[in-house]
Write an enzyme that holds these catalytic residues in place. Sequence first.
Site, PDB file in Angstrom:
ATOM      1  N   GLY A 134     -12.735  11.896   1.474  1.00 47.24           N
ATOM      2  CA  GLY A 134     -11.785  11.073   2.209  1.00 47.24           C
ATOM      3  C   GLY A 134     -12.062  11.015   3.700  1.00 47.24           C
ATOM      4  O   GLY A 134     -13.212  10.993   4.158  1.00 47.24           O
ATOM      5  N   TYR A 156       6.380  14.822   3.194  1.00 48.68           N
ATOM      6  CA  TYR A 156       5.150  14.434   3.905  1.00 48.68           C
ATOM      7  C   TYR A 156       5.482  13.841   5.276  1.00 48.68           C
ATOM      8  O   TYR A 156       4.839  14.168   6.281  1.00 48.68           O
ATOM      9  CB  TYR A 156       4.412  13.417   3.034  1.00 48.68           C
ATOM     10  N   GLY A 179      -3.123   4.754   9.234  1.00 47.48           N
ATOM     11  CA  GLY A 179      -2.352   3.985   8.267  1.00 47.48           C
ATOM     12  C   GLY A 179      -2.914   4.220   6.884  1.00 47.48           C
ATOM     13  O   GLY A 179      -3.654   5.190   6.651  1.00 47.48           O
TER      14      GLY A 179
HETATM   15  N1  CAA Z   1      10.136   0.615   0.039  1.00 48.84           N
HETATM   16  C1  CAA Z   1      11.418   0.408  -0.348  1.00 48.84           C
HETATM   17  N2  CAA Z   1      11.902   0.807  -1.509  1.00 48.84           N
HETATM   18  C2  CAA Z   1      11.069   1.440  -2.363  1.00 48.84           C
HETATM   19  C3  CAA Z   1       9.732   1.670  -2.039  1.00 48.84           C
HETATM   20  C4  CAA Z   1       9.288   1.228  -0.786  1.00 48.84           C
HETATM   21  N3  CAA Z   1       8.019   1.454  -0.378  1.00 48.84           N
HETATM   22  N4  CAA Z   1       9.148   2.332  -3.065  1.00 48.84           N
HETATM   23  C5  CAA Z   1      10.104   2.501  -4.014  1.00 48.84           C
HETATM   24  N5  CAA Z   1      11.255   1.941  -3.593  1.00 48.84           N
HETATM   25  C6  CAA Z   1      12.533   1.900  -4.295  1.00 48.84           C
HETATM   26  C7  CAA Z   1      12.406   1.288  -5.677  1.00 48.84           C
HETATM   27  O1  CAA Z   1      12.482  -0.114  -5.606  1.00 48.84           O
HETATM   28  C8  CAA Z   1      13.609   1.912  -6.391  1.00 48.84           C
HETATM   29  O2  CAA Z   1      14.782   1.291  -5.984  1.00 48.84           O
HETATM   30  P1  CAA Z   1      16.021   1.150  -6.993  1.00 48.84           P
HETATM   31  O3  CAA Z   1      16.404   2.546  -7.369  1.00 48.84           O
HETATM   32  O4  CAA Z   1      17.052   0.433  -6.178  1.00 48.84           O
HETATM   33  O5  CAA Z   1      15.486   0.362  -8.143  1.00 48.84           O
HETATM   34  C9  CAA Z   1      13.647   3.302  -5.815  1.00 48.84           C
HETATM   35  O6  CAA Z   1      12.962   3.230  -4.540  1.00 48.84           O
HETATM   36  C10 CAA Z   1      12.970   4.323  -6.707  1.00 48.84           C
HETATM   37  O7  CAA Z   1      11.661   3.879  -6.984  1.00 48.84           O
HETATM   38  P2  CAA Z   1      10.933   4.214  -8.332  1.00 48.84           P
HETATM   39  O8  CAA Z   1      11.679   3.694  -9.503  1.00 48.84           O
HETATM   40  O9  CAA Z   1       9.509   3.827  -8.156  1.00 48.84           O
HETATM   41  O10 CAA Z   1      11.121   5.800  -8.408  1.00 48.84           O
HETATM   42  P3  CAA Z   1      10.133   6.840  -8.961  1.00 48.84           P
HETATM   43  O11 CAA Z   1      10.837   8.127  -8.938  1.00 48.84           O
HETATM   44  O12 CAA Z   1       9.501   6.378 -10.231  1.00 48.84           O
HETATM   45  O13 CAA Z   1       8.936   6.848  -7.862  1.00 48.84           O
HETATM   46  C11 CAA Z   1       7.955   7.178  -5.748  1.00 48.84           C
HETATM   47  C12 CAA Z   1       9.258   7.061  -6.520  1.00 48.84           C
HETATM   48  C13 CAA Z   1       7.157   8.363  -6.287  1.00 48.84           C
HETATM   49  C14 CAA Z   1       8.314   7.436  -4.315  1.00 48.84           C
HETATM   50  C15 CAA Z   1       7.130   5.900  -5.913  1.00 48.84           C
HETATM   51  O14 CAA Z   1       7.942   4.802  -5.534  1.00 48.84           O
HETATM   52  C16 CAA Z   1       5.898   5.905  -5.032  1.00 48.84           C
HETATM   53  O15 CAA Z   1       4.878   6.491  -5.376  1.00 48.84           O
HETATM   54  N6  CAA Z   1       5.948   5.248  -3.844  1.00 48.84           N
HETATM   55  C17 CAA Z   1       4.849   5.196  -2.902  1.00 48.84           C
HETATM   56  C18 CAA Z   1       4.987   6.293  -1.886  1.00 48.84           C
HETATM   57  C19 CAA Z   1       3.855   6.167  -0.873  1.00 48.84           C
HETATM   58  O16 CAA Z   1       3.660   5.148  -0.240  1.00 48.84           O
HETATM   59  N7  CAA Z   1       3.092   7.238  -0.687  1.00 48.84           N
HETATM   60  C20 CAA Z   1       1.998   7.205   0.209  1.00 48.84           C
HETATM   61  C21 CAA Z   1       0.905   8.079  -0.341  1.00 48.84           C
HETATM   62  S1  CAA Z   1      -0.597   7.899   0.609  1.00 48.84           S
HETATM   63  C22 CAA Z   1      -0.290   8.688   2.015  1.00 48.84           C
HETATM   64  O17 CAA Z   1       0.695   9.325   2.202  1.00 48.84           O
HETATM   65  C23 CAA Z   1      -1.359   8.598   3.068  1.00 48.84           C
HETATM   66  C24 CAA Z   1      -0.804   8.169   4.353  1.00 48.84           C
HETATM   67  O18 CAA Z   1      -0.731   8.986   5.266  1.00 48.84           O
HETATM   68  C25 CAA Z   1      -0.391   6.775   4.538  1.00 48.84           C
END
Ligand code: CAA
Length: 239
Positions: free
Chosen positions: A13, A147, A178
């Site tokens: 990475g 995080y 980002g």
């Molecule tokens: N913005 C707004 N709302 C969001 C969202 C977002 N980015 N992601 C999820 N939601 C909402 C969903 O729409 C849902 O809303 P409702 O309950 O009203 O339907 C709620 O949040 C729950 O979402 P899920 O059903 O997906 O819940 P889950 O438990 O299955 O998963 C999660 C939750 C694990 C957080 C999943 O949404 C996910 O993986 N999200 C991405 C998180 C992310 O961006 N991580 C970055 C990793 S990379 C990194 O961190 C490197 C860096 O430095 C940038």
Amino acid sequence: MSRIALVTGGTRGIGAATALVLKQAGYRVAVTYAGNEAGAQRFREATDIPAYQWSVADFAACQRGVDRLATELGPVEILVNNAGVTHDSMLHKMTHEAWESVIGIDLGGCFNMCRAVIGGMRARSFGRIVNIGSVNGQQGQVGQANYAAAKAGILGFTKALALETASHGITVNAIAPGYTATDMVTAVPAAILETIVARIPVGRLGKPEEIARAVLFLVADEAGFITGSTLSVNGGQHM
Ligand code: CAA
């Protein structure tokens, strides 16, 4: 003699790209990795960069590792705190273990490694520390209370240490990447990642090398007037 740089979490990475860019620029580079022995071996063979195994979450191991490096390569003059993990979940489902591990590795690792090198840097009146934060430490993110807290903590830590060391020839800066094309980001569910990329003004994920070039800039001897800053490299996602 070229300066010695240590990159934590450096076998893949952003860390691996940083190690390579620094090596190509003439630095003597070593990296750490936590546990992926096979990946580390592939990295060693591909790059000829020494890779040391220890967990940055282990305070004593960081001290031992830095001491070992000092005898085998020389004292760490440049430290890039890159090692980090995610353990995403909504807070109402987040386990204590998911909180503790992300805070312990991402933020605790930054303290443990800085604590291990800072005495030597002060004694030699030179040091460059770059802490890898995240856009999500600046703006928050659904599912990342652990995080985002760790990465926001890194930004405050960076400023405090920058103040403490500014008069000792040591700079301490942060980079807030980002969404970058690494294993960590490609693990985000595809549909969610698509909506995230749609909100990046540059219109794509970052490349690890683009973060690495920013590290290269900050660690230069000539960058001695830049300290306590956060450099955002995020395609315009957060300003
Ligand atoms: N913005 C707004 N709302 C969001 C969202 C977002 N980015 N992601 C999820 N939601 C909402 C969903 O729409 C849902 O809303 P409702 O309950 O009203 O339907 C709620 O949040 C729950 O979402 P899920 O059903 O997906 O819940 P889950 O438990 O299955 O998963 C999660 C939750 C694990 C957080 C999943 O949404 C996910 O993986 N999200 C991405 C998180 C992310 O961006 N991580 C970055 C990793 S990379 C990194 O961190 C490197 C860096 O430095 C940038």
